[in-house]
Every structure is written in structure tokens, then in C-alpha cells.
Design a protein around this motif. Structure first.
Motif, PDB file in Angstrom:
ATOM      1  N   ASP A  87       0.879  -1.164   0.000  1.00 38.97           N
ATOM      2  CA  ASP A  87       0.000   0.000   0.000  1.00 38.97           C
ATOM      3  C   ASP A  87       0.920   1.218   0.000  1.00 38.97           C
ATOM      4  N   ILE A  88       1.315   1.633  -1.188  1.00 41.28           N
ATOM      5  CA  ILE A  88       2.318   2.685  -1.344  1.00 41.28           C
ATOM      6  C   ILE A  88       1.837   4.011  -0.764  1.00 41.28           C
ATOM      7  N   ARG A  89       0.522   4.203  -0.710  1.00 44.78           N
ATOM      8  CA  ARG A  89      -0.013   5.448  -0.120  1.00 44.78           C
ATOM      9  C   ARG A  89       0.372   5.570   1.351  1.00 44.78           C
ATOM     10  N   LYS A  90       0.538   4.433   2.035  1.00 45.13           N
ATOM     11  CA  LYS A  90       0.936   4.447   3.443  1.00 45.13           C
ATOM     12  C   LYS A  90       2.445   4.481   3.612  1.00 45.13           C
ATOM     13  N   GLY A  91       3.171   4.304   2.523  1.00 45.09           N
ATOM     14  CA  GLY A  91       4.630   4.333   2.579  1.00 45.09           C
ATOM     15  C   GLY A  91       5.223   2.937   2.600  1.00 45.09           C
ATOM     16  N   CYS A  92       6.527   2.881   2.531  1.00 48.99           N
ATOM     17  CA  CYS A  92       7.264   1.620   2.513  1.00 48.99           C
ATOM     18  C   CYS A  92       7.997   1.430   3.833  1.00 48.99           C
ATOM     19  N   THR A  93       8.235   0.182   4.170  1.00 52.93           N
ATOM     20  CA  THR A  93       9.018  -0.102   5.370  1.00 52.93           C
ATOM     21  C   THR A  93      10.471   0.270   5.117  1.00 52.93           C
ATOM     22  N   LYS A  94      11.220   0.396   6.178  1.00 59.99           N
ATOM     23  CA  LYS A  94      12.645   0.711   6.050  1.00 59.99           C
ATOM     24  C   LYS A  94      13.494  -0.553   6.169  1.00 59.99           C
ATOM     25  N   ILE A  95      12.862  -1.704   5.997  1.00 64.64           N
ATOM     26  CA  ILE A  95      13.597  -2.964   6.046  1.00 64.64           C
ATOM     27  C   ILE A  95      14.475  -3.051   4.803  1.00 64.64           C
ATOM     28  N   PHE A  96      15.771  -3.256   5.004  1.00 64.65           N
ATOM     29  CA  PHE A  96      16.719  -3.326   3.891  1.00 64.65           C
ATOM     30  C   PHE A  96      16.687  -4.724   3.294  1.00 64.65           C
ATOM     31  N   ASP A  97      16.089  -4.837   2.136  1.00 67.56           N
ATOM     32  CA  ASP A  97      16.012  -6.081   1.372  1.00 67.56           C
ATOM     33  C   ASP A  97      16.282  -5.682  -0.077  1.00 67.56           C
ATOM     34  N   ASN A 114      19.895  -0.233 -13.219  1.00 64.01           N
ATOM     35  CA  ASN A 114      21.138  -0.399 -12.452  1.00 64.01           C
ATOM     36  C   ASN A 114      21.198   0.494 -11.223  1.00 64.01           C
ATOM     37  N   VAL A 115      20.059   0.841 -10.667  1.00 61.14           N
ATOM     38  CA  VAL A 115      19.992   1.588  -9.418  1.00 61.14           C
ATOM     39  C   VAL A 115      19.614   0.612  -8.317  1.00 61.14           C
ATOM     40  N   LEU A 116      20.288   0.722  -7.182  1.00 61.34           N
ATOM     41  CA  LEU A 116      19.992  -0.118  -6.037  1.00 61.34           C
ATOM     42  C   LEU A 116      18.840   0.502  -5.257  1.00 61.34           C
ATOM     43  N   TYR A 117      17.786  -0.267  -5.061  1.00 63.73           N
ATOM     44  CA  TYR A 117      16.629   0.172  -4.271  1.00 63.73           C
ATOM     45  C   TYR A 117      16.664  -0.582  -2.947  1.00 63.73           C
ATOM     46  N   GLY A 118      16.347   0.111  -1.872  1.00 60.71           N
ATOM     47  CA  GLY A 118      16.406  -0.486  -0.538  1.00 60.71           C
ATOM     48  C   GLY A 118      15.510  -1.687  -0.355  1.00 60.71           C
ATOM     49  N   ASN A 119      14.399  -1.710  -1.071  1.00 63.63           N
ATOM     50  CA  ASN A 119      13.502  -2.862  -1.076  1.00 63.63           C
ATOM     51  C   ASN A 119      12.564  -2.748  -2.274  1.00 63.63           C
ATOM     52  N   GLU A 120      11.789  -3.777  -2.513  1.00 64.82           N
ATOM     53  CA  GLU A 120      10.908  -3.825  -3.682  1.00 64.82           C
ATOM     54  C   GLU A 120       9.843  -2.732  -3.638  1.00 64.82           C
ATOM     55  N   CYS A 121       9.345  -2.419  -2.443  1.00 64.45           N
ATOM     56  CA  CYS A 121       8.342  -1.371  -2.290  1.00 64.45           C
ATOM     57  C   CYS A 121       8.892  -0.022  -2.754  1.00 64.45           C
ATOM     58  N   LEU A 122      10.146   0.272  -2.431  1.00 62.50           N
ATOM     59  CA  LEU A 122      10.746   1.542  -2.848  1.00 62.50           C
ATOM     60  C   LEU A 122      10.904   1.615  -4.369  1.00 62.50           C
ATOM     61  N   LEU A 123      11.186   0.492  -5.015  1.00 64.77           N
ATOM     62  CA  LEU A 123      11.239   0.467  -6.468  1.00 64.77           C
ATOM     63  C   LEU A 123       9.853   0.798  -7.027  1.00 64.77           C
ATOM     64  N   CYS A 124       8.804   0.199  -6.449  1.00 62.08           N
ATOM     65  CA  CYS A 124       7.429   0.477  -6.886  1.00 62.08           C
ATOM     66  C   CYS A 124       7.082   1.949  -6.675  1.00 62.08           C
ATOM     67  N   PHE A 125       7.491   2.496  -5.543  1.00 59.01           N
ATOM     68  CA  PHE A 125       7.216   3.899  -5.232  1.00 59.01           C
ATOM     69  C   PHE A 125       7.877   4.819  -6.255  1.00 59.01           C
ATOM     70  N   GLN A 126       9.135   4.543  -6.595  1.00 59.68           N
ATOM     71  CA  GLN A 126       9.840   5.366  -7.574  1.00 59.68           C
ATOM     72  C   GLN A 126       9.194   5.245  -8.954  1.00 59.68           C
ATOM     73  N   ASN A 127       8.755   4.036  -9.326  1.00 63.50           N
ATOM     74  CA  ASN A 127       8.053   3.864 -10.603  1.00 63.50           C
ATOM     75  C   ASN A 127       6.785   4.708 -10.639  1.00 63.50           C
ATOM     76  N   LEU A 128       6.067   4.730  -9.540  1.00 66.23           N
ATOM     77  CA  LEU A 128       4.825   5.505  -9.463  1.00 66.23           C
ATOM     78  C   LEU A 128       5.117   6.997  -9.567  1.00 66.23           C
ATOM     79  N   GLN A 129       6.119   7.466  -8.837  1.00 67.25           N
ATOM     80  CA  GLN A 129       6.471   8.890  -8.854  1.00 67.25           C
ATOM     81  C   GLN A 129       6.978   9.342 -10.220  1.00 67.25           C
ATOM     82  N   ARG A 130       7.830   8.551 -10.825  1.00 62.92           N
ATOM     83  CA  ARG A 130       8.474   8.945 -12.083  1.00 62.92           C
ATOM     84  C   ARG A 130       7.695   8.501 -13.326  1.00 62.92           C
ATOM     85  N   LYS A 131       6.626   7.715 -13.094  1.00 65.41           N
ATOM     86  CA  LYS A 131       5.847   7.152 -14.208  1.00 65.41           C
ATOM     87  C   LYS A 131       6.755   6.335 -15.135  1.00 65.41           C
TER      88      LYS A 131
END
Length: 96
Positions: free
Chosen positions: A39-49, A56-73
Motif C-alpha cells: 500500500d504505497i499510499r501508506k509508505g514503505c518499510t525501512k527494512i533493507f532487502d 542499475n539503481v539499487l533500491y532499498g527494497n521492492e516497495c521503494l522500487l514500486c514507489f519510484q516507478n509511481l512517482q516517475r511514471k
């Protein structure tokens, strides 16, 4: 006992190298992130996975990758789970 240990080590090695066969770069390559699990509207956990995106960008976890995709379209996919072999020089909030 030795056979069990060897089997476990081989299983672990197979899991670690599972996502590394994709070609570098293209957003059409890699594995689609399971963004529906978050639920990206609630934010992502800070668990490093860490996941390495097809950009070729390292994302802290899969949720953060999804969040960046949503922000950047964009549609960056998961190149592999874990650290990037050749990380992009871009360092922004995707790594937090």
C-alpha cells in the motif's frame, strides 16, 4: 550429514544467482515487481532487502522500487535481488 550440507549449500547458491541472467539495462528485461503487495499510499518499510533495478539503481527494497516507478511514471523492473553488479552513478532517494 555431509550430503545434506552440500545440498543446502547448492540450494543457497542457486537462490542467490537466480536473477542474474538478465541482460543489463533495458526496462523490458527483468522481473516485474509485485507492487500490488504494497500500500504505497501508506509508505514503505525501512527494512533493507535490496533489489537491483533494470536501470542499475539499487533500491532499498521492492516497495521503494514500486514507489519510484509511481512517482516517475516509469516501469523499472527487478534485474536481480541483492546488490547491483555495476551500479548507476545516479544516487537519489531510491537508495534510502
Amino acid at each position: 550429514m555431509k550430503a545434506t550440507g552440500v545440498f543446502l549449500l547448492l540450494s543457497l547458491a542457486l537462490c542467490c544467482y537466480q536473477g542474474n541472467a538478465e541482460m543489463d539495462g533495458a526496462a523490458g528485461e527483468g522481473t516485474e515487481a509485485a507492487c500490488g503487495n504494497y500500500d504505497i499510499r501508506k509508505g514503505c518499510t525501512k527494512i533493507f532487502d535490496p533489489v537491483c533495478g533494470t536501470d542499475n539503481v539499487l533500491y532499498g527494497n521492492e516497495c521503494l522500487l514500486c514507489f519510484q516507478n509511481l512517482q516517475r511514471k516509469t516501469n523499472v523492473r527487478i534485474k536481480n535481488r541483492g546488490m547491483c553488479q555495476n551500479p548507476s552513478p545516479r544516487s537519489d532517494s531510491a537508495q534510502n
